[in-house]
Design a protein around this motif. Structure first.
Motif, PDB file in Angstrom:
ATOM      1  N   SER A   1     -13.256  20.748   4.590  1.00 47.46           N
ATOM      2  CA  SER A   1     -14.297  21.027   3.607  1.00 47.46           C
ATOM      3  C   SER A   1     -15.095  19.777   3.245  1.00 47.46           C
ATOM      4  N   GLY A   2     -16.076  19.999   2.406  1.00 45.03           N
ATOM      5  CA  GLY A   2     -16.895  18.899   1.912  1.00 45.03           C
ATOM      6  C   GLY A   2     -16.119  17.925   1.050  1.00 45.03           C
ATOM      7  N   TRP A   3     -15.040  18.414   0.427  1.00 44.98           N
ATOM      8  CA  TRP A   3     -14.218  17.524  -0.406  1.00 44.98           C
ATOM      9  C   TRP A   3     -13.569  16.453   0.457  1.00 44.98           C
ATOM     10  N   ALA A   4     -13.121  16.837   1.648  1.00 46.35           N
ATOM     11  CA  ALA A   4     -12.507  15.855   2.543  1.00 46.35           C
ATOM     12  C   ALA A   4     -13.548  14.848   3.024  1.00 46.35           C
ATOM     13  N   LEU A   5     -14.789  15.321   3.240  1.00 49.01           N
ATOM     14  CA  LEU A   5     -15.849  14.396   3.629  1.00 49.01           C
ATOM     15  C   LEU A   5     -16.154  13.417   2.495  1.00 49.01           C
ATOM     16  N   LEU A   6     -16.174  13.922   1.281  1.00 41.33           N
ATOM     17  CA  LEU A   6     -16.389  13.041   0.129  1.00 41.33           C
ATOM     18  C   LEU A   6     -15.255  12.022   0.034  1.00 41.33           C
ATOM     19  N   TRP A   7     -14.029  12.486   0.249  1.00 40.27           N
ATOM     20  CA  TRP A   7     -12.893  11.563   0.238  1.00 40.27           C
ATOM     21  C   TRP A   7     -13.064  10.510   1.326  1.00 40.27           C
ATOM     22  N   LEU A   8     -13.508  10.937   2.500  1.00 39.17           N
ATOM     23  CA  LEU A   8     -13.664  10.024   3.619  1.00 39.17           C
ATOM     24  C   LEU A   8     -14.695   8.943   3.316  1.00 39.17           C
ATOM     25  N   LEU A   9     -15.773   9.306   2.658  1.00 29.95           N
ATOM     26  CA  LEU A   9     -16.818   8.334   2.334  1.00 29.95           C
ATOM     27  C   LEU A   9     -16.363   7.327   1.275  1.00 29.95           C
ATOM     28  N   ILE A  10     -15.324   7.662   0.543  1.00 32.54           N
ATOM     29  CA  ILE A  10     -14.736   6.724  -0.429  1.00 32.54           C
ATOM     30  C   ILE A  10     -13.581   5.952   0.208  1.00 32.54           C
ATOM     31  N   ALA A  11     -12.764   6.655   0.994  1.00 35.08           N
ATOM     32  CA  ALA A  11     -11.528   6.050   1.515  1.00 35.08           C
ATOM     33  C   ALA A  11     -11.782   5.024   2.609  1.00 35.08           C
ATOM     34  N   ALA A  12     -12.712   5.289   3.506  1.00 34.70           N
ATOM     35  CA  ALA A  12     -12.930   4.359   4.614  1.00 34.70           C
ATOM     36  C   ALA A  12     -13.347   2.978   4.116  1.00 34.70           C
ATOM     37  N   PRO A  13     -14.325   2.869   3.201  1.00 30.23           N
ATOM     38  CA  PRO A  13     -14.623   1.525   2.679  1.00 30.23           C
ATOM     39  C   PRO A  13     -13.468   0.923   1.874  1.00 30.23           C
ATOM     40  N   ALA A  14     -12.711   1.774   1.177  1.00 31.69           N
ATOM     41  CA  ALA A  14     -11.578   1.267   0.402  1.00 31.69           C
ATOM     42  C   ALA A  14     -10.504   0.696   1.325  1.00 31.69           C
ATOM     43  N   VAL A  15     -10.249   1.370   2.434  1.00 35.60           N
ATOM     44  CA  VAL A  15      -9.266   0.860   3.406  1.00 35.60           C
ATOM     45  C   VAL A  15      -9.771  -0.455   3.993  1.00 35.60           C
ATOM     46  N   PHE A  16     -11.056  -0.520   4.319  1.00 35.01           N
ATOM     47  CA  PHE A  16     -11.640  -1.743   4.865  1.00 35.01           C
ATOM     48  C   PHE A  16     -11.480  -2.911   3.903  1.00 35.01           C
ATOM     49  N   VAL A  17     -11.868  -2.718   2.651  1.00 37.51           N
ATOM     50  CA  VAL A  17     -11.809  -3.800   1.658  1.00 37.51           C
ATOM     51  C   VAL A  17     -10.365  -4.210   1.382  1.00 37.51           C
ATOM     52  N   THR A  18      -9.489  -3.235   1.222  1.00 35.15           N
ATOM     53  CA  THR A  18      -8.080  -3.548   0.948  1.00 35.15           C
ATOM     54  C   THR A  18      -7.456  -4.303   2.115  1.00 35.15           C
ATOM     55  N   GLN A  19      -7.744  -3.862   3.328  1.00 34.93           N
ATOM     56  CA  GLN A  19      -7.179  -4.542   4.502  1.00 34.93           C
ATOM     57  C   GLN A  19      -7.698  -5.966   4.611  1.00 34.93           C
ATOM     58  N   ILE A  20      -8.971  -6.183   4.339  1.00 36.59           N
ATOM     59  CA  ILE A  20      -9.523  -7.547   4.379  1.00 36.59           C
ATOM     60  C   ILE A  20      -8.865  -8.419   3.311  1.00 36.59           C
ATOM     61  N   LEU A  21      -8.720  -7.889   2.092  1.00 39.04           N
ATOM     62  CA  LEU A  21      -8.087  -8.658   1.012  1.00 39.04           C
ATOM     63  C   LEU A  21      -6.646  -9.020   1.359  1.00 39.04           C
ATOM     64  N   VAL A  22      -5.885  -8.045   1.823  1.00 40.01           N
ATOM     65  CA  VAL A  22      -4.490  -8.306   2.177  1.00 40.01           C
ATOM     66  C   VAL A  22      -4.420  -9.317   3.323  1.00 40.01           C
ATOM     67  N   SER A  23      -5.298  -9.192   4.299  1.00 42.18           N
ATOM     68  CA  SER A  23      -5.306 -10.130   5.426  1.00 42.18           C
ATOM     69  C   SER A  23      -5.606 -11.549   4.971  1.00 42.18           C
ATOM     70  N   LEU A  24      -6.588 -11.691   4.093  1.00 43.67           N
ATOM     71  CA  LEU A  24      -6.923 -13.026   3.590  1.00 43.67           C
ATOM     72  C   LEU A  24      -5.789 -13.630   2.769  1.00 43.67           C
TER      73      LEU A  24
END
Length: 163
Positions: free
Chosen positions: A33-56
């Motif tokens: 559904s559209g809810w999963a797409l909305l989640w995806l548009l929030i989660a993908a950048p959140a995973v990116f930022v969190t992974q970069i922070l943890v890596s640094l």
């Protein structure tokens, strides 16, 4: 040691690969559904930022730079978090919400764990003492005693060259 070193090299590419996997999983497994797409548009950048922070934070620790390998605590924690994110990318409706909650909680735990390890490594060197009036000072360092040499010591001095 090879596994921990390889894992250290995987941290930055994972910041791109994992969010990309969430998009690919959305396309391949019909995210829903559209809810999963909305989640995806929030989660993908959140995973990116969190992974970069943890890596640094992980790469910023002295022990990691010296050994050129992540700690076992990092390997296990970040590895489990990556497994949860990969499982989340399959968009299985039966386990989607529990995996989503687990991935968010895992991100906070990883940030806390990485910062705690960094703090524990960084704070050990200097102690600040306070006088009775509250003024802070760093105590002088003690000179390390030289090891006592047993036996005969021969010292040879060179003569300066004649002009």
């Amino acid at each position: 040691m090879v596994l921990r070193g390889s894992f250290l090299h995987w941290l930055f590419p994972a910041a791109v690969v994992l969010p990309l996997w969430l998009f690919v999983g959305w396309i391949v497994f019909s995210g829903g559904s559209g809810w999963a797409l909305l989640w995806l548009l929030i989660a993908a950048p959140a995973v990116f930022v969190t992974q970069i922070l943890v890596s640094l934070i992980v790469r910023g620790r002295g022990s990691v730079r010296t050994a050129r390998a992540a700690s076992w605590r990092d390997v296990i924690g970040i590895g489990l978090w990556h497994v949860v994110i990969v499982a989340l990318g399959f968009y299985d409706g039966r386990v989607f919400f529990p995996l989503l909650v687990l991935s968010v909680v895992g991100a906070f735990v990883l940030l806390w764990s990485s910062l705690a390890q960094l703090w524990n490594e960084a704070r050990g060197g200097i102690a600040v003492l306070h006088t009775t009036d509250g003024t802070g000072y760093i105590p002088p360092t003690r000179e390390q005693p030289r090891p006592r040499v047993e036996g005969e010591v021969i010292v040879i001095t060179e003569k300066p060259a004649a002009p």
